[in-house]
Write a protein that holds these residues in place. Sequence first.
Motif, PDB file in Angstrom:
ATOM      1  N   SER A  15       0.836  -1.190   0.000  1.00 44.33           N
ATOM      2  CA  SER A  15       0.000   0.000   0.000  1.00 44.33           C
ATOM      3  C   SER A  15       0.874   1.245   0.000  1.00 44.33           C
ATOM      4  CB  SER A  15      -0.908   0.009   1.213  1.00 44.33           C
ATOM      5  OG  SER A  15      -0.147  -0.227   2.381  1.00 44.33           O
ATOM      6  N   HIS A  16       0.618   2.178  -0.842  1.00 42.47           N
ATOM      7  CA  HIS A  16      -0.268   2.132  -1.993  1.00 42.47           C
ATOM      8  C   HIS A  16       0.568   2.408  -3.226  1.00 42.47           C
ATOM      9  CE1 HIS A  16      -3.639   2.120   0.762  1.00 42.47           C
ATOM     10  NE2 HIS A  16      -3.231   3.236   1.323  1.00 42.47           N
ATOM     11  N   ASN A  17       1.815   1.939  -3.199  1.00 42.17           N
ATOM     12  CA  ASN A  17       2.795   2.334  -4.220  1.00 42.17           C
ATOM     13  C   ASN A  17       3.786   1.224  -4.504  1.00 42.17           C
ATOM     14  OD1 ASN A  17       2.636   4.588  -1.859  1.00 42.17           O
ATOM     15  ND2 ASN A  17       2.107   5.366  -3.859  1.00 42.17           N
TER      16      ASN A  17
ATOM     17  N   ASN B  46      -6.259   2.610  -4.945  1.00 42.23           N
ATOM     18  CA  ASN B  46      -6.789   2.415  -3.602  1.00 42.23           C
ATOM     19  C   ASN B  46      -7.852   3.464  -3.313  1.00 42.23           C
ATOM     20  OD1 ASN B  46      -6.925   1.627  -0.734  1.00 42.23           O
ATOM     21  ND2 ASN B  46      -6.028   3.658  -0.431  1.00 42.23           N
ATOM     22  N   GLU B  47      -9.045   3.011  -3.046  1.00 42.63           N
ATOM     23  CA  GLU B  47     -10.127   3.914  -2.646  1.00 42.63           C
ATOM     24  C   GLU B  47     -10.139   5.162  -3.506  1.00 42.63           C
ATOM     25  OE1 GLU B  47      -9.849   4.709   1.567  1.00 42.63           O
ATOM     26  OE2 GLU B  47     -10.184   2.616   2.099  1.00 42.63           O
ATOM     27  N   VAL B  48      -9.990   4.997  -4.814  1.00 44.10           N
ATOM     28  CA  VAL B  48      -9.965   6.188  -5.672  1.00 44.10           C
ATOM     29  C   VAL B  48     -11.337   6.850  -5.667  1.00 44.10           C
ATOM     30  CG1 VAL B  48      -8.067   5.420  -7.136  1.00 44.10           C
ATOM     31  CG2 VAL B  48     -10.422   4.749  -7.714  1.00 44.10           C
TER      32      VAL B  48
ATOM     33  N   SER C 163      -9.045  -6.077   1.115  1.00 39.85           N
ATOM     34  CA  SER C 163      -7.736  -5.486   0.838  1.00 39.85           C
ATOM     35  C   SER C 163      -7.305  -4.606   2.010  1.00 39.85           C
ATOM     36  CB  SER C 163      -7.763  -4.686  -0.453  1.00 39.85           C
ATOM     37  OG  SER C 163      -9.023  -4.115  -0.658  1.00 39.85           O
ATOM     38  N   GLU C 164      -8.279  -4.142   2.765  1.00 38.31           N
ATOM     39  CA  GLU C 164      -7.981  -3.520   4.066  1.00 38.31           C
ATOM     40  C   GLU C 164      -9.055  -3.986   5.041  1.00 38.31           C
ATOM     41  OE1 GLU C 164      -7.224   0.736   4.176  1.00 38.31           O
ATOM     42  OE2 GLU C 164      -6.215   0.604   2.228  1.00 38.31           O
ATOM     43  N   SER C 165      -8.606  -4.488   6.185  1.00 38.67           N
ATOM     44  CA  SER C 165      -9.548  -4.868   7.237  1.00 38.67           C
ATOM     45  C   SER C 165      -9.110  -4.194   8.529  1.00 38.67           C
ATOM     46  CB  SER C 165      -9.567  -6.385   7.423  1.00 38.67           C
ATOM     47  OG  SER C 165      -8.280  -6.823   7.816  1.00 38.67           O
TER      48      SER C 165
ATOM     49  N   GLY D 267       3.539   8.970   9.802  1.00 35.76           N
ATOM     50  CA  GLY D 267       2.391   9.676   9.238  1.00 35.76           C
ATOM     51  C   GLY D 267       1.079   9.058   9.690  1.00 35.76           C
ATOM     52  N   GLU D 268       0.008   9.668   9.259  1.00 36.74           N
ATOM     53  CA  GLU D 268      -1.366   9.217   9.503  1.00 36.74           C
ATOM     54  C   GLU D 268      -1.630   8.782  10.950  1.00 36.74           C
ATOM     55  OE1 GLU D 268      -3.156   5.972   7.188  1.00 36.74           O
ATOM     56  OE2 GLU D 268      -4.698   7.385   6.579  1.00 36.74           O
ATOM     57  N   PRO D 269      -1.455   9.731  11.912  1.00 37.92           N
ATOM     58  CA  PRO D 269      -1.582   9.336  13.317  1.00 37.92           C
ATOM     59  C   PRO D 269      -3.023   9.358  13.840  1.00 37.92           C
ATOM     60  CG  PRO D 269      -0.885  11.607  13.188  1.00 37.92           C
ATOM     61  CD  PRO D 269      -1.024  11.134  11.767  1.00 37.92           C
TER      62      PRO D 269
HETATM   63  C1  GAL Z   1      -7.977   3.521   4.379  1.00 36.73           C
HETATM   64  C2  GAL Z   1      -6.879   3.922   3.411  1.00 36.73           C
HETATM   65  C3  GAL Z   1      -5.513   3.687   4.009  1.00 36.73           C
HETATM   66  C4  GAL Z   1      -5.464   4.234   5.390  1.00 36.73           C
HETATM   67  C5  GAL Z   1      -6.511   3.557   6.225  1.00 36.73           C
HETATM   68  C6  GAL Z   1      -6.468   3.925   7.689  1.00 36.73           C
HETATM   69  O1  GAL Z   1      -9.170   4.102   4.042  1.00 36.73           O
HETATM   70  O2  GAL Z   1      -6.973   3.210   2.222  1.00 36.73           O
HETATM   71  O3  GAL Z   1      -4.534   4.293   3.215  1.00 36.73           O
HETATM   72  O4  GAL Z   1      -5.678   5.603   5.306  1.00 36.73           O
HETATM   73  O5  GAL Z   1      -7.765   3.888   5.684  1.00 36.73           O
HETATM   74  O6  GAL Z   1      -6.789   5.234   7.927  1.00 36.73           O
END
Ligand code: GAL
Length: 898
Positions: A428-430, A496-498, A589-591, A666-668
């Motif tokens: 993810s995602h690259n 991803n989630e485009v 693909s994401e859980s 990132g993404e905290p």
């Molecule tokens: C998803 C996204 C990921 C990440 C995840 C957790 O929606 O595809 O990149 O952001 O949420 O926030």
Amino acid sequence: MSLRLVARSVSGLLLLGLSLFADSPTTQALAPRKDQANAGRERISFNENWRFHRTEFQTDDLAYDYRPDISLSSNATILKPWILASGNEFIKDPANRHVRPDGHPGGDAPIVQLDFNDSDWESVTLPHDWAIQGPFYTEEDPIIGGGMGRLPVHGVGWYRNRVTLAPADKGKKIYLDIDGAMSYAIVWLNGNLVGGWPYGYNSFRLDLTPYLEEGEDNQLAIRLDNPPDSARWYPGGGLYRNVWITKTDPTHVALFGTFVTSKDVSKKSATVDLSVRIDNGPEKRTIRVEADVYEISAKSGKIGKKVAEFPSQKIELSSSDSQSVSLSTQVKNPKLWGPPPTQTPSIHAAVIRLYDGKDLVDTYETRFGIRDINFTGEGLLINGERVQIRGVNQHHDLGALGAAFNIRAAKRQLDILRELGSNAIRMSHNPPATELLEMTDAMGFLVIDEIFDSWQKKKTISDFHLIFDDWYEPDLRAFMRRDRNHPSVIGWSVGNEVGEQHDDEAGAVVARRVVAVAKDEDTTRPITASMNFAKPDMPFPPTMDIVSLNYQGEGIRDSPAYSHLTGITTSPQYPAFHDKFPDKLIFSSESAAALSTRGTYIFPVTDGISAPVNETSGGNKAAEYVSSYELYSADFGSSPDKVFRAQDNNSFVAGEFVWSGFDYIGEPTPYYSGLSRSSYFGIIDLAGFPKDRFYLYQSRWRPDLKMAHILPHWNWPERVGQVTPVHVFTSGDEAELFLNGKSLGRQKKAEFQYRFRWDDVEYQAGELKVVAYKNGERWAEDSVRTTGPASQLRLSSDADNVAADGKDLVFVTLEVVDEKRYVVSDAQNTVTFAVDGPGELVATDNGKPNDVTPFPSKERNAFNGLALAIVRATGKGKITISATGNGLQTGKVVVRGN
Ligand code: GAL
């Protein structure tokens, strides 16, 4: 290697660095093959002796293009028309290829000249991430906020180096191969604009030949320009992957020019098809293509026995021609590639030789695997065996080392994931580093290789949407050609989630365009894009070969604990997608998107199986902690338990990729407003220490491993007499808990139950012990105990030897222990690391998301009993790593540099 003794029994121990499978290749076997000097071709590492300089803001008048984050003067030179042509090789329709204008804009800039004085620039060795050393931005509203890691990734960075053209290389093709440059790379050689590549994750090649002069003084200058707001995570900045010089005969196998596939695969035989594209120089030439198949030794990673030959073929090439030949052969009794523990990831190599008469003009090796993969509506079949995907999502950063790729650090991550029981990774995602895919091949991980997080619709101001129209085709084709021979890659994710998944027909039109390009490159693997929104009856899902659901499988905000939240509510979608697309494979693909801070427990504990984190439930905003009872998630997420239930209710689901395997920079979520600079989503923290969740997944993914794990720790002097729930993760089916020898009850796992919980335990100091059973037999034990105060520091390393090659690393775990040498699981002591002998400290960490001490610091607070030091050897000999702390006995560990 030494093992760590924690305040728990051996069944709960994680043997860091130990590989689960005896035949797992060693790091050494995984090291990139030595710079090859095969006849006709040389690939030379070009990582040394770079000079680097960065300005935070644009100070020159050069730019790839206008961009929302930069204001350009009226004199600015827009280089895009010259750069677009660098993608031409990956644009299929000649009518769409770009005609490069004449001239070499930027060629007069002093910085690209040979006589420019760069002596006060920094000396760097690649891979190099200019941002990782920090410092972190700690002010409110910084230019780079928590989402991108609070680190100085933005700005314009220049790299300068010299290229030699030896007399013997005259007449050869000389290429610059860049595995990844973050981002908007533009390259000049001797004042000539060679070309560039905007997308920071892709690998690209530029032809230096026309601009090289004999001698050592060919001045190369690379300009990178990294926008703020380019990503939803930490991208890193710089030449952060390997760079190579490749020398070939004018007639040679093209860049990413081979494609090996296998069909009619059985244990008895397989057909192996090989296509080879050959680029020719100015002379007309007749070339004979010969190729053989070899086994690769799992132990050494080297070429072994020859197992097949392709019939040779002749091809007539006109001047500057580029043509493909197709060859086919049979391999008898092939060793198949498949994921452990039930299968073995055997690797083969096709070695291709191009001859002009008797002259060998090129040799080219492509590694591949022979395997049969079948994507069905009832799951994934590999070589006929149903394999459940036990996957994780991984971003590209390597924690405290940042985006700079390092084989040893990546191997450590894979080893830890293997210990977890994971058999799959979604990149993810690259596009990942090539070497990472060599490792997933060798270790038998299943990979979903993903390229884009956005198409035309943006997620951040300066993400890929700015260049999508110009670059999606060359980026996608280059990425797929680079990665298509890796047996671990089982599918391509083109998005991803485009945003386009939300649209009616218009989004599907874009999707079909992207998918058509992907299918033109590879028909042997499914193409997909992950959907957190699109529903079965919308136009987007039918454009994809398999159904990749992000969170929709287990449902989004649909259970009572989430009912107060605003935002989209989605009921569990596995059945609806399966009904609509009964023949298509479905996975998550994401859980999960579960959240936690390692070793941190917050009371009271929800009595449900999954709850969104907030101030009254699982969260502590002031401290920026999420409780590690592992029941809490992002608003749109679910605990692992809830995900498992949804999957076990729908046996056709092929499995999951958990968001996420490791914490990443990132993404905290949920603490963007504080100081946090790294995520809470990981099963494993940023330093590589397992969170409690690790054992919940392990209990499910490795059902035969005898393990049990108790939480929380048992140091709660302020909670005497208060209810302090105790939870146990075990691969057993029954468990009995004891507090100071007294049974608190024996429980049996019910259907859809994944943990044991004793929610009424009143805290008293002492020992908690669990005995787990399986089928009535004693299975595993774990215990935690109240420790004494911190008294000493214990260090252990994950290797005894470290090569003094500048790349190899050793990861040293620090534990704060009491007098009896039990880990003090709530210790936060400040420690100072030192390295004696031929070694140096590269970085430290502790896995705490809001620790803004710069990563290179030798001083670090332990976090909940643990800290990490990453050390490199600078020479041969004894390297002593030590750690000191106030009032604590010093810890030491010795490794050998060699
Ligand atoms: C998803 C996204 C990921 C990440 C995840 C957790 O929606 O595809 O990149 O952001 O949420 O926030």
